[in-house]
Design a protein around this motif. Structure first.
Motif, PDB file in Angstrom:
ATOM      1  N   ALA A  94       0.865  -1.187   0.000  1.00 27.09           N
ATOM      2  CA  ALA A  94       0.000   0.000   0.000  1.00 27.09           C
ATOM      3  C   ALA A  94       0.897   1.230   0.000  1.00 27.09           C
ATOM      4  O   ALA A  94       1.717   1.398   0.903  1.00 27.09           O
ATOM      5  N   MET A  95       0.739   2.061  -1.026  1.00 28.52           N
ATOM      6  CA  MET A  95       1.549   3.262  -1.175  1.00 28.52           C
ATOM      7  C   MET A  95       0.662   4.505  -1.079  1.00 28.52           C
ATOM      8  O   MET A  95      -0.362   4.591  -1.761  1.00 28.52           O
ATOM      9  N   GLY A  96       1.058   5.449  -0.237  1.00 31.34           N
ATOM     10  CA  GLY A  96       0.307   6.683  -0.085  1.00 31.34           C
ATOM     11  C   GLY A  96       0.933   7.829  -0.868  1.00 31.34           C
ATOM     12  O   GLY A  96       1.959   7.674  -1.527  1.00 31.34           O
ATOM     13  N   ARG A  97       0.285   8.993  -0.795  1.00 25.20           N
ATOM     14  CA  ARG A  97       0.797  10.232  -1.392  1.00 25.20           C
ATOM     15  C   ARG A  97       0.928  11.264  -0.283  1.00 25.20           C
ATOM     16  O   ARG A  97      -0.040  11.543   0.423  1.00 25.20           O
ATOM     17  N   ASP A  98       2.135  11.824  -0.153  1.00 20.44           N
ATOM     18  CA  ASP A  98       2.339  12.830   0.886  1.00 20.44           C
ATOM     19  C   ASP A  98       1.811  14.189   0.433  1.00 20.44           C
ATOM     20  O   ASP A  98       1.217  14.312  -0.648  1.00 20.44           O
ATOM     21  N   GLY A  99       2.039  15.226   1.244  1.00 16.89           N
ATOM     22  CA  GLY A  99       1.534  16.553   0.929  1.00 16.89           C
ATOM     23  C   GLY A  99       2.119  17.147  -0.332  1.00 16.89           C
ATOM     24  O   GLY A  99       1.538  18.070  -0.921  1.00 16.89           O
ATOM     25  N   GLU A 147      14.296  17.464   2.897  1.00 19.05           N
ATOM     26  CA  GLU A 147      13.759  18.296   1.825  1.00 19.05           C
ATOM     27  C   GLU A 147      12.681  19.240   2.367  1.00 19.05           C
ATOM     28  O   GLU A 147      12.624  20.421   2.008  1.00 19.05           O
ATOM     29  N   GLY A 148      11.819  18.723   3.248  1.00 21.41           N
ATOM     30  CA  GLY A 148      10.767  19.559   3.819  1.00 21.41           C
ATOM     31  C   GLY A 148      11.321  20.697   4.650  1.00 21.41           C
ATOM     32  O   GLY A 148      10.791  21.820   4.627  1.00 21.41           O
ATOM     33  N   LYS A 149      12.403  20.440   5.400  1.00 25.15           N
ATOM     34  CA  LYS A 149      13.007  21.506   6.209  1.00 25.15           C
ATOM     35  C   LYS A 149      13.587  22.610   5.346  1.00 25.15           C
ATOM     36  O   LYS A 149      13.646  23.772   5.772  1.00 25.15           O
ATOM     37  N   SER A 150      14.009  22.258   4.131  1.00 24.18           N
ATOM     38  CA  SER A 150      14.600  23.272   3.248  1.00 24.18           C
ATOM     39  C   SER A 150      13.555  24.221   2.659  1.00 24.18           C
ATOM     40  O   SER A 150      13.900  25.246   2.089  1.00 24.18           O
ATOM     41  N   TRP A 151      12.268  23.878   2.806  1.00 23.50           N
ATOM     42  CA  TRP A 151      11.213  24.739   2.261  1.00 23.50           C
ATOM     43  C   TRP A 151      10.887  25.921   3.157  1.00 23.50           C
ATOM     44  O   TRP A 151      10.139  26.814   2.763  1.00 23.50           O
ATOM     45  N   GLY A 152      11.398  25.902   4.382  1.00 21.62           N
ATOM     46  CA  GLY A 152      11.099  27.002   5.288  1.00 21.62           C
ATOM     47  C   GLY A 152       9.692  26.883   5.859  1.00 21.62           C
ATOM     48  O   GLY A 152       9.263  25.816   6.299  1.00 21.62           O
ATOM     49  N   ASN A 153       8.936  27.986   5.824  1.00 22.56           N
ATOM     50  CA  ASN A 153       7.590  28.029   6.412  1.00 22.56           C
ATOM     51  C   ASN A 153       6.487  27.899   5.366  1.00 22.56           C
ATOM     52  O   ASN A 153       5.375  28.399   5.555  1.00 22.56           O
ATOM     53  N   LEU A 154       6.780  27.252   4.251  1.00 22.02           N
ATOM     54  CA  LEU A 154       5.758  27.079   3.215  1.00 22.02           C
ATOM     55  C   LEU A 154       4.600  26.237   3.742  1.00 22.02           C
ATOM     56  O   LEU A 154       4.808  25.159   4.295  1.00 22.02           O
ATOM     57  N   ILE A 171       2.128  25.392   1.613  1.00 20.61           N
ATOM     58  CA  ILE A 171       1.740  24.593   0.448  1.00 20.61           C
ATOM     59  C   ILE A 171       3.019  24.050  -0.188  1.00 20.61           C
ATOM     60  O   ILE A 171       3.954  24.804  -0.476  1.00 20.61           O
ATOM     61  N   CYS A 172       3.058  22.741  -0.401  1.00 25.89           N
ATOM     62  CA  CYS A 172       4.268  22.089  -0.918  1.00 25.89           C
ATOM     63  C   CYS A 172       4.556  22.524  -2.362  1.00 25.89           C
ATOM     64  O   CYS A 172       3.645  22.934  -3.096  1.00 25.89           O
ATOM     65  N   PRO A 173       5.835  22.445  -2.787  1.00 20.88           N
ATOM     66  CA  PRO A 173       6.240  22.954  -4.110  1.00 20.88           C
ATOM     67  C   PRO A 173       5.456  22.389  -5.281  1.00 20.88           C
ATOM     68  O   PRO A 173       5.062  23.136  -6.183  1.00 20.88           O
ATOM     69  N   SER A 174       5.245  21.060  -5.324  1.00 12.83           N
ATOM     70  CA  SER A 174       4.544  20.495  -6.488  1.00 12.83           C
ATOM     71  C   SER A 174       3.101  20.973  -6.549  1.00 12.83           C
ATOM     72  O   SER A 174       2.546  21.176  -7.633  1.00 12.83           O
ATOM     73  N   ILE A 175       2.475  21.192  -5.380  1.00 12.91           N
ATOM     74  CA  ILE A 175       1.107  21.704  -5.348  1.00 12.91           C
ATOM     75  C   ILE A 175       1.087  23.182  -5.734  1.00 12.91           C
ATOM     76  O   ILE A 175       0.174  23.640  -6.441  1.00 12.91           O
ATOM     77  N   ARG A 176       2.091  23.915  -5.299  1.00  8.00           N
ATOM     78  CA  ARG A 176       2.184  25.334  -5.693  1.00  8.00           C
ATOM     79  C   ARG A 176       2.323  25.463  -7.212  1.00  8.00           C
ATOM     80  O   ARG A 176       1.792  26.392  -7.822  1.00  8.00           O
TER      81      ARG A 176
END
Length: 371
Positions: A161-166, A312-319, A321-326
């Protein structure tokens, strides 16, 4: 000398111009051949005798007989089988170690007991505490489920079972080893999975899979409230087999026809099960390994992936909305000038484009299709 462990030289010719002939297969035994090919036979137990003979000739410059290679293969497989019996005997210890080092994880092992009281391994399910907590806390309610074949000495199938993250990327949730992929094993897997991720009968959940009949029936019984999407790639492949005359209709962009198979009011725009196919590809070599070795390689892959995602998430700062969704939102912004907005109340609107209309409630952050 017959009476002691030594040699007596009575004559010596120290000038030699001959060379030893190494191509004679009689100078080696089948056990020597087995020692050099055991690992290869473990990865590929179907290696042909003639192929083994050719490899001995290429690697060692020896001409061995087919009988020698056949005996070597038989001897190697007997040794591997013996080691695998011991290997499977450690499955329970492996499960206990997972529970000890990862409290809250789920490990389920089932066996088959024969009339003579002989016990055989049946199936095993693994879901780590950190993984299921991560899915519950931050992942989209979209799961891809699929099965793939094991390629080692002991055959079977791996259900995952594979999910999708934010950020819409792959998030491994749970996996299980079973003898065969059918309705009963899928029901067993789904029961354990739904209990771990606290989804009950699937309210708000979207499952994506291939068109395996056993899985389709298991979802109907165990997850009746979930939306079950069948992968567009598999739909296309099966349609192409049955209706070749209409193949040109399916060659269009899947977005133009796959809506016929999906509910449009779900918060999921995926129409294929690429996340499961990607996972199957990543563990391709692991599927050739013995059971515990394979499970360890999958665990290490999942652990390393979680760590990379964390960095990778820590490098986004206070975003928020995640990059691919943006990126998706930025593309939608370019198209928004074509939409008409009709006020219908406080923070309530109807937006339309062509024959499509959606009701938008800004306060509740909801959007649903108007029928």
């Amino acid at each position: 000398m017959s009476s002691e462990r030594s040699f007596q030289i009575k004559s010596l010719v120290d000038d030699h111009n001959c060379s030893r002939v190494f191509k004679l297969g009689s100078i080696v035994t089948y056990k020597w051949i087995e020692k050099h090919f055991k690992n290869q036979l473990l990865k590929n137990p179907k290696m042909s005798i003639r192929k083994m003979k050719a490899k001995v000739s290429t690697k060692f410059n020896l001409i061995v007989s087919v009988t020698q290679c056949r005996n070597a293969k038989r001897y190697a497989l007997d040794e591997i089988e013996g080691s695998l019996i011991e290997h499977y005997g450690k499955v329970w210890s492996y499960g206990e170690e997972i529970m000890r080092t990862n409290p809250g994880s789920t490990v389920k092992i089932d066996v088959n007991v024969m009339p003579d009281s002989t016990t055989y391994f049946s199936k095993m399910y693994v879901c780590f505490k950190g993984v299921k907590d991560g899915w519950i806390a931050a992942c989209r309610r979209v799961i891809g489920v699929d099965g793939c074949f094991l390629k080692g000495i002991c055959r079977g199938q791996l259900l995952a079972a594979m999910g999708r993250d934010g950020n819409n990327h792959i998030f491994p949730i749970a996996w299980a080893v079973v003898a065969v992929e059918n309705k009963e094993t899928w029901k067993w897997f789904l029961d354990l999975l739904l209990d771990d991720i606290e989804m009950g009968i699937g309210h708000g959940l979207t499952l994506i899979s291939d068109q395996h009949k056993g899985l389709v029936e298991a979802v109907k019984e165990r997850v009746p409230a979930a939306e079950h999407r069948q992968c567009a790639r598999h739909i296309y492949a099966n349609f192409k087999k049955r209706f070749k005359a209409y193949e040109h209709l399916m060659e269009r962009d899947p977005k133009s026809w796959c809506r016929a198979f999906f509910e449009v009011d779900r918060a999921c725009d995926a129409y294929e099960n690429g996340i499961s196919e990607s996972f199957n590809s990543v563990i391709d070599l692991a599927r050739k390994r013995p059971l515990i070795t394979m499970l360890e390689e999958i665990r290490i892959y999942a652990m390393e992936r979680m760590y990379r995602i964390l960095l990778e998430g820590k490098s986004w700062g206070n975003l928020k909305i995640c990059p691919s969704i943006r990126l998706k939102i930025s593309k939608l912004k370019k198209q928004q000038r074509f939409w008409g907005v009709i006020p219908s109340g406080v923070q309530k609107y109807e937006v339309r484009i062509g024959n499509d209309g959606y009701a938008v409630h800004l306060t509740n952050n909801t959007c649903w299709i108007n029928v």
